[in-house]
Motif scaffolding. Sequence first.
Motif, mmCIF file in Angstrom:
data_model
loop_
_atom_site.group_PDB
_atom_site.id
_atom_site.type_symbol
_atom_site.label_atom_id
_atom_site.label_comp_id
_atom_site.label_asym_id
_atom_site.label_seq_id
_atom_site.Cartn_x
_atom_site.Cartn_y
_atom_site.Cartn_z
ATOM 1 N N THR A 20 -92.020 -17.380 27.103
ATOM 2 C CA THR A 20 -92.242 -18.002 28.416
ATOM 3 C C THR A 20 -93.418 -18.992 28.427
ATOM 4 O OG1 THR A 20 -91.281 -16.056 29.450
ATOM 5 C CG2 THR A 20 -92.544 -17.518 30.890
ATOM 6 N N CYS A 70 -84.702 -15.835 37.932
ATOM 7 C CA CYS A 70 -84.978 -15.421 36.550
ATOM 8 C C CYS A 70 -84.721 -13.919 36.457
ATOM 9 C CB CYS A 70 -86.419 -15.735 36.151
ATOM 10 S SG CYS A 70 -87.662 -14.815 37.089
ATOM 11 N N THR A 71 -84.879 -13.344 35.282
ATOM 12 C CA THR A 71 -84.584 -11.924 35.143
ATOM 13 C C THR A 71 -85.613 -11.049 35.866
ATOM 14 O OG1 THR A 71 -83.300 -12.206 33.144
ATOM 15 C CG2 THR A 71 -84.263 -10.040 33.469
ATOM 16 N N SER A 160 -83.498 -4.230 25.011
ATOM 17 C CA SER A 160 -84.257 -4.527 23.784
ATOM 18 C C SER A 160 -85.085 -3.329 23.330
ATOM 19 C CB SER A 160 -85.155 -5.737 23.995
ATOM 20 O OG SER A 160 -86.040 -5.506 25.065
ATOM 21 N N ALA A 189 -82.423 -9.205 29.161
ATOM 22 C CA ALA A 189 -82.885 -10.588 29.362
ATOM 23 C C ALA A 189 -82.544 -11.535 28.209
ATOM 24 C CB ALA A 189 -84.381 -10.596 29.639
ATOM 25 N N SER A 209 -81.337 -13.591 31.097
ATOM 26 C CA SER A 209 -82.037 -14.852 31.388
ATOM 27 C C SER A 209 -81.224 -16.027 30.867
ATOM 28 C CB SER A 209 -83.413 -14.868 30.717
ATOM 29 O OG SER A 209 -84.212 -13.808 31.183
HETATM 30 C C1 LIG Z 1 -87.842 -12.272 29.084
HETATM 31 C C2 LIG Z 1 -87.674 -10.894 29.575
HETATM 32 C C3 LIG Z 1 -87.759 -10.606 30.945
HETATM 33 C C4 LIG Z 1 -88.139 -11.652 31.950
HETATM 34 O O1 LIG Z 1 -87.168 -12.629 32.051
HETATM 35 P P1 LIG Z 1 -87.459 -13.944 32.939
HETATM 36 O O2 LIG Z 1 -86.121 -14.601 33.028
HETATM 37 O O3 LIG Z 1 -88.485 -14.729 32.202
HETATM 38 O O4 LIG Z 1 -87.973 -13.484 34.246
HETATM 39 C C5 LIG Z 1 -87.502 -9.320 31.349
HETATM 40 N N1 LIG Z 1 -87.195 -8.340 30.478
HETATM 41 C C6 LIG Z 1 -87.113 -8.570 29.156
HETATM 42 C C7 LIG Z 1 -86.738 -7.453 28.239
HETATM 43 C C8 LIG Z 1 -87.358 -9.855 28.653
HETATM 44 O O5 LIG Z 1 -87.254 -10.088 27.344
#
Ligand SMILES: *Cc1c(COP(=O)(O)O)cnc(C)c1O
Length: 368
Positions: A20, A70-71, A160, A189, A209
């Motif tokens: 990010t 966003c996520t 993840s 995400a 995402s």
């Molecule tokens: C990147 C990420 C997020 C946040 O996603 P955004 O779209 O940047 O808000 C949340 N959870 C995990 C596991 C991520 O890798």
Amino acid sequence: MKTAPLTSLTEVINARGTFTPLGVSRSSPVVGAAVADILSRYVIMDELQQIASRRLARFSGAEAATVTHCTAASITVSIATAMAGMSPERIAALPDTTGMTNGVVLPAGHCVNYGHSILQAVRLSGAKPILAGSSRICDASDIERQIEAHNACCLLLVSSKLVQIPSLNFSEAVKIAQKHGIPTIIDGAAQDFRIEELLQSGADLVLVSAQKYLMAPTAGLVIGNKRLVESVRAQEKGIGRGMKASKEAIAGLLACVEEREHLDLDAWKKMQDTKIADFAQRSGEMPGISANIEDDPTGLPFSRVYLSVDAAVAGLDASRLATALKSGNPSIWLIDSEVAGGRLGFELVHASNSEIEIILTRVSEILS
Ligand SMILES: *Cc1c(COP(=O)(O)O)cnc(C)c1O
């Protein structure tokens, strides 16, 4: 009129991944054109969201989908959905959860920090996080105990982190949530290559995402059950107002989905493997460096190169090598999470061949 390009910005080579603070990814000119086209138009946002829903459903095999900012936003509004549903009164009341079921059960080991703690994305909705198991161990019975003991509105899993907790089976966890009548939300995400697999666990919503490996403008895909997806959209009249997707993000995302549908995945994988093998071979020949190729632990279709630095031979340790790469021009960013153990990681999925040449040249110059 032509505006000045942002020439004062530091030139960056990103070998760190979808990060990010670096702007995450780069979009193709086709995606840029789709964004530019819609920026100069009025659209009926509901129509645009409906088109997105149909296209993303076809793309993922799910019933429905919607797009948020966003996520991080998707996590908050999906939980809001689990508490408020379509009720206008409840939607307007959040984050005050008086009279609502507001416990969000998640495995303790899934408490990720992606710039802020995921627990804050939960609390932002008014919900209360309830941790199950410990950071390394959590199984379906730990989850069941917490669902039964608390007033749970949903189960939240982070895909993840699954690899770190081998005892937790997503499908089993989903079944327990179903037994108790609460939805399961998976934060996937960075998992746009694995959406179907995550949906197969039976989860109600999968969050992805758009700006990570899909290389779209920043946006959040919420994919899954039609009724829940509609309620997610309804949260825009509540706490989701500041988390809505822009028309340009949706247009860019749709162009990216089309590009992904036309992607020859086998050829793409071969190209990625060649880049990685070449980088590993050439860096591994440098003094004090040994190179290792490691598959993505979550099952994404690419690998990364990890360099182990023998400071006695290389003349500097991994930490100083990373600092030297970052402080040069262009500034080279890499994965430094294992720097204390003498290891530097390189993700080259989105790096061009000329950028890889620059990285190799710079590493070689710094070592000599
Ligand atoms: C990147 C990420 C997020 C946040 O996603 P955004 O779209 O940047 O808000 C949340 N959870 C995990 C596991 C991520 O890798």
